[in-house]
Motif scaffolding. Structure first.
Motif, PDB file in Angstrom:
ATOM      1  N   ILE A   1       0.839  -1.209   0.000  1.00 34.06           N
ATOM      2  CA  ILE A   1       0.000   0.000   0.000  1.00 34.06           C
ATOM      3  C   ILE A   1       0.870   1.253   0.000  1.00 34.06           C
ATOM      4  O   ILE A   1       0.582   2.233  -0.678  1.00 34.06           O
ATOM      5  CB  ILE A   1      -0.949  -0.017   1.217  1.00 34.06           C
TER       6      ILE A   1
ATOM      7  N   GLN B   1       2.278   1.696  -3.502  1.00 36.94           N
ATOM      8  CA  GLN B   1       1.236   2.181  -4.411  1.00 36.94           C
ATOM      9  C   GLN B   1       1.032   3.681  -4.241  1.00 36.94           C
ATOM     10  O   GLN B   1       0.922   4.423  -5.222  1.00 36.94           O
ATOM     11  CB  GLN B   1      -0.064   1.432  -4.153  1.00 36.94           C
ATOM     12  N   ASN B   2       0.992   4.143  -2.998  1.00 34.19           N
ATOM     13  CA  ASN B   2       0.804   5.572  -2.745  1.00 34.19           C
ATOM     14  C   ASN B   2       1.992   6.383  -3.233  1.00 34.19           C
ATOM     15  O   ASN B   2       1.823   7.489  -3.759  1.00 34.19           O
ATOM     16  CB  ASN B   2       0.577   5.813  -1.252  1.00 34.19           C
TER      17      ASN B   2
ATOM     18  N   ARG C   1       0.714  10.095  -4.192  1.00 33.48           N
ATOM     19  CA  ARG C   1       0.058  10.517  -2.953  1.00 33.48           C
ATOM     20  C   ARG C   1       1.021  10.548  -1.772  1.00 33.48           C
ATOM     21  O   ARG C   1       0.759  11.189  -0.760  1.00 33.48           O
ATOM     22  CB  ARG C   1      -1.123   9.592  -2.641  1.00 33.48           C
TER      23      ARG C   1
ATOM     24  N   GLY D   1      -0.743  10.079   1.793  1.00 29.24           N
ATOM     25  CA  GLY D   1      -1.760   9.158   1.311  1.00 29.24           C
ATOM     26  C   GLY D   1      -1.721   7.839   2.059  1.00 29.24           C
ATOM     27  O   GLY D   1      -2.760   7.258   2.373  1.00 29.24           O
ATOM     28  N   TYR D   2      -0.502   7.370   2.351  1.00 32.01           N
ATOM     29  CA  TYR D   2      -0.361   6.112   3.096  1.00 32.01           C
ATOM     30  C   TYR D   2      -0.936   6.247   4.495  1.00 32.01           C
ATOM     31  O   TYR D   2      -1.668   5.366   4.972  1.00 32.01           O
ATOM     32  CB  TYR D   2       1.112   5.714   3.165  1.00 32.01           C
TER      33      TYR D   2
ATOM     34  N   GLY E   1      -3.238   8.290   5.578  1.00 33.11           N
ATOM     35  CA  GLY E   1      -4.690   8.380   5.529  1.00 33.11           C
ATOM     36  C   GLY E   1      -5.333   7.034   5.251  1.00 33.11           C
ATOM     37  O   GLY E   1      -6.327   6.663   5.885  1.00 33.11           O
ATOM     38  N   GLN E   2      -4.746   6.271   4.313  1.00 35.11           N
ATOM     39  CA  GLN E   2      -5.294   4.965   3.981  1.00 35.11           C
ATOM     40  C   GLN E   2      -5.120   3.989   5.139  1.00 35.11           C
ATOM     41  O   GLN E   2      -5.982   3.136   5.388  1.00 35.11           O
ATOM     42  CB  GLN E   2      -4.616   4.420   2.719  1.00 35.11           C
TER      43      GLN E   2
ATOM     44  N   GLU F   1      -7.868   4.588   7.596  1.00 32.24           N
ATOM     45  CA  GLU F   1      -9.124   4.046   7.075  1.00 32.24           C
ATOM     46  C   GLU F   1      -9.175   2.530   7.233  1.00 32.24           C
ATOM     47  O   GLU F   1     -10.216   1.971   7.581  1.00 32.24           O
ATOM     48  CB  GLU F   1      -9.286   4.416   5.608  1.00 32.24           C
ATOM     49  N   MET F   2      -8.051   1.862   6.984  1.00 28.01           N
ATOM     50  CA  MET F   2      -8.020   0.408   7.097  1.00 28.01           C
ATOM     51  C   MET F   2      -8.171  -0.041   8.546  1.00 28.01           C
ATOM     52  O   MET F   2      -8.711  -1.109   8.827  1.00 28.01           O
ATOM     53  CB  MET F   2      -6.731  -0.136   6.485  1.00 28.01           C
TER      54      MET F   2
ATOM     55  N   THR G   1     -12.071   6.969  11.853  1.00 23.58           N
ATOM     56  CA  THR G   1     -12.679   8.058  11.086  1.00 23.58           C
ATOM     57  C   THR G   1     -13.055   9.173  12.054  1.00 23.58           C
ATOM     58  O   THR G   1     -12.549   9.210  13.174  1.00 23.58           O
ATOM     59  CB  THR G   1     -13.909   7.546  10.302  1.00 23.58           C
TER      60      THR G   1
END
Length: 420
Positions: free
Chosen positions: A11, A14-15, A20, A24-25, A27-28, A31-32, A36
């Motif tokens: 992940i 990918q970010n 990102r 981005g990492y 934030g993801q 979420e995982m 929130t």
């Protein structure tokens, strides 16, 4: 688990590849973990949407995945030291470390920080902590003072002749005093051996202890407020207990407590009559609770269910000559809530006997009666290390904290039934 750490690394890649970056990492990752925000902007753990259970992650595998299979104590210390010195990747770009290398180091510390956050939130939002569900929670930025309102005299209409002016509503300021804010927190510390020797259980325990301590402290204060152990209510400078068995002087002219042990539906009917017999001190208008919540101690859960959900009800006249049978007695919507042992233990600590405490019950609209003034919602923040921490081989410190105070804003919306 190794495959979970590998998944996180993919992940990250990918970010990074899609532009990102570490932001981005991070934030993801949250979420995982199911982290929130609610409507007030406070962190909220949504277990239903969680893709990774933080309890399934392995501290050593995280270190080996991001820092290398031969990771040692010096690597761990260096990773946290660089994070403390340079901050996030975007802040460190162009510094003495290569961005790609720093990205892996920062991803490691970001993952650990996310894991700490998720584990602490897991404990903080445990099901036994119900105080927030029984109070209106409102974000504010003041300390103590007054909750100001406007009261009218109820003169809003009349049988008017043609051309006669409408009456002017009498308006005046009214207020409820609010206690000073209260600040609570706990510290989470981890050392390099957490990753070298795979002491994931120690990390989990530390986070659980911190989250539980902060949550329980808040729960105790909320329980004391709702139960009437701590009486904060003072309207227009006139203090009164939260629960009164007889009317006081205006504006505290309300009755919301009686000797009325909950044994059958007639006790609930009695509570309704007392609760809805109260009126607004300014207008004289009636107080109405459309869909009340009914709160009982854990020892009375089975009794509550037998009262609320009988298949049928039989009633015999005083002489015993007439027997009537009806279906379920309670058509009016009632939301039952079984309080935790924490709430029961607060009554015991306040001096209520073990005979009388289980029989205490409450009914009404607690969110109209009570409010939690939230200054700083629960959060987990990293803290800088000291030289003493370094000597103790501490590599990371986080502070779990919350800042706020519960208070009674309108006791007319709650009723208390007692045995004594």
């Amino acid at each position: 688990m190794a495959h979970l750490a590998d998944k996180l690394k993919k992940i990250l890649e990918q970010n990074m590849n899609e532009g990102r970056g570490l932001a981005g990492y991070r934030g993801q990752l949250r979420e995982m973990f199911g982290i929130t925000e609610d409507d007030n902007g406070s962190p909220f753990l949504n277990r239903a949407e969680r893709l990774i259970d933080p309890l399934q992650l392995d501290a050593r595998e995280i270190a080996m995945t991001f820092l290398g299979r031969e990771v040692g104590g010096s690597d761990i210390r260096r990773a946290f030291a660089l994070r403390e010195q340079f901050g996030t990747f975007s802040e460190a770009e162009g510094a003495v470390v290569l961005p790609s290398h720093f990205a892996r180091i920062s991803a490691f510390t970001d993952t650990v920080a996310g894991l700490v956050d998720a584990l602490t939130m897991e404990a903080y939002t445990a099901p036994e902590f119900i105080g927030d569900s029984l109070m209106e929670v409102k974000q504010e930025r003041v300390n103590g003072g007054k909750m100001i309102g406007v009261m009218n005299d109820g003169g809003v209409s009349g049988d008017l002749l043609d051309g006669e002016p409408f009456p002017t509503v009498g308006l005046k300021e009214t207020y409820v005093e609010i206690p000073d804010n209260q600040r609570y927190g706990n510290v989470i510390q981890i050392n390099e051996k957490t990753f070298i020797y795979d002491r994931t259980d120690m990390l989990e325990s530390s986070c659980k202890n911190a989250g539980t301590a902060v949550a329980r402290n808040k729960e105790v204060r909320q329980a004391d407020c709702v139960l009437g152990i701590t009486n904060t209510y003072s309207r227009d400078g006139n203090a009164a207990n939260t629960y009164l068995t007889t009317n006081g002087e205006i504006p505290n002219n309300y009755t919301n407590s009686s000797t009325n042990e909950l044994t059958n539906y007639a006790n609930i009917d009695t509570a309704f009559q007392i609760l809805e017999g109260n009126t607004d001190p300014g207008t004289g208008f009636e107080i109405t609770v459309a869909a009340p919540q009914l709160l009982v101690m854990p020892q009375r859960q089975m009794n509550l269910e037998s009262v609320l959900y009988p298949e049928f009800v039989r009633r015999v006249t005083d002489t015993g000559n007439t027997l009537t049978q009806t279906q379920r007695s309670l058509i009016r919507p009632i939301n039952p809530v079984v309080l935790s042992r924490i709430w029961y233990n607060r009554l015991i600590a306040a001096g209520v006997s073990t005979t009388n405490a289980p029989a205490r019950w409450y009914m009404g609209d607690p969110k109209q009666a009570f409010r939690y003034r939230q200054i700083i919602p629960f959060q987990v923040n990293s803290a800088p290390l000291s030289s003493e921490d370094a000597r103790r081989e501490i590599v990371g410190i986080w502070v779990a904290r919350e800042h706020g105070v519960p208070f009674t804003k309108e006791p007319r919306f709650m009723y208390r039934g007692t045995k004594e």
